[in-house]
Write an enzyme that holds these catalytic residues in place. Structure first.
Site, PDB file in Angstrom:
ATOM      1  N   SER A 128      12.300 -32.372  37.592  1.00 24.51           N
ATOM      2  CA  SER A 128      11.697 -31.150  37.907  1.00 24.51           C
ATOM      3  C   SER A 128       9.707 -31.265  37.350  1.00 24.51           C
ATOM      4  O   SER A 128       8.994 -30.652  37.990  1.00 24.51           O
ATOM      5  CB  SER A 128      11.978 -29.946  36.666  1.00 24.51           C
ATOM      6  OG  SER A 128      13.369 -29.752  36.973  1.00 24.51           O
ATOM      7  N   HIS A 178       7.615 -29.346  32.594  1.00 25.60           N
ATOM      8  CA  HIS A 178       7.120 -28.584  33.570  1.00 25.60           C
ATOM      9  C   HIS A 178       5.695 -28.367  33.533  1.00 25.60           C
ATOM     10  O   HIS A 178       4.962 -28.866  34.608  1.00 25.60           O
ATOM     11  CB  HIS A 178       7.742 -27.256  33.742  1.00 25.60           C
ATOM     12  CG  HIS A 178       9.241 -27.240  34.341  1.00 25.60           C
ATOM     13  ND1 HIS A 178       9.897 -26.012  34.652  1.00 25.60           N
ATOM     14  CD2 HIS A 178      10.127 -28.262  34.360  1.00 25.60           C
ATOM     15  CE1 HIS A 178      10.992 -26.399  35.254  1.00 25.60           C
ATOM     16  NE2 HIS A 178      11.156 -27.679  35.021  1.00 25.60           N
TER      17      HIS A 178
END
Length: 258
Positions: A128, A178
């Site tokens: 991610s 992230h």
């Protein structure tokens, strides 16, 4: 940019890095989580990001979590995101620059998690952070290199970026990975985008066709038929829209049931 019109063979030939990453995700899941082969299970344990172990000198754990996933759903979701958003950028940057950007963003996400997370035994894994690095490059394009992305695709990127950032605050998500992956992609964007050209599937097909013609030295009178000229395909906007809608529905379902 984000509507996949390639055949399966074309996708593999045009985007070898994306293809390799997706294959790696699925093979590691198949061998480690499904078949439970001891060496692969041990490899996964050896590669998970754990802050205390990184502090103890196991610095490879800043890199290895980029390629590992918790389960099939996790691997499929990240692979789907790569297939949707990665190909255009791989073509624009080239294989080497794309690989450097992807690794740099993933490492930035893991490094940020290591530095900022208060939990010494916090464990994390997944692509991610690197995928948010891809978004970081696109956001840089929207803000500073709009010669590389048209308005409709810029709007799509910003909507997906905002929604993805919002969903990163759900429980169980490594928000630090992230955020720092996004920052890493944005920071390296000026370097990797130097001399980049906007995405063109037509030019990509032409380029690979010319390579085949050079190898085979044959003349095909139909070689230019069925090729889409620049500016063609103006009616694909609705298709792109529905592709994004389907993506968001998948995200919502995963968030609801997993």
């Amino acid at each position: 940019m984000f509507l996949r019109n390639e055949t399966f063979k074309e996708f593999i030939r045009f985007y070898p890095i994306i293809t390799g990453l997706v294959a790696l995700h699925l093979v590691l899941w198949l061998l480690g989580d499904f078949l439970r082969l001891a060496p692969i299970v041990e490899l996964k344990n050896w590669g998970v990001g754990v802050n205390a172990l990184i502090l103890d000198g196991q610095y490879w754990r800043l890199v290895t979590p980029i390629f590992l996933h918790a389960d099939l759903t996790h691997a499929l979701f990240n692979s789907f995101s790569l297939v949707l958003f990665g190909p255009a950028l791989e073509q624009m940057l080239g294989k080497v620059k794309f690989s450097i950007m992807y690794l740099a963003a993933g490492i930035a996400g893991n490094l940020g998690t290591f530095i900022v997370s208060p939990d010494a035994y916090y464990a994390h894994l997944g692509a991610s952070g690197a995928i948010f690095g891809i978004f970081g490059v696109y956001v840089y394009m929207v803000l500073n290199r709009n010669d590389l992305i048209d308005q409709s695709n810029a709007q799509i990127i910003m909507v997906i970026f905002i929604l993805g950032l919002f969903m990163s605050f759900r429980p169980g998500i490594n928000i630090l990975g992230h955020l720092f992956g996004l920052i890493g992609g944005f920071a390296i964007a000026p370097v990797v985008l130097k001399n980049a050209r906007s995405f063109s599937l037509w030019q990509l097909r032409a380029k690979h066709s010319e390579r085949r013609d050079d190898d085979e030295i044959t003349f095909n009178p139909n070689r230019w038929k069925n090729r889409r000229m620049p500016g063609a395909g103006k009616g694909t906007g609705k298709k792109v829209f529905w592709c994004i809608i389907i993506f968001l529905v998948v995200v919502a379902l995963i968030g609801r049931f997993f």
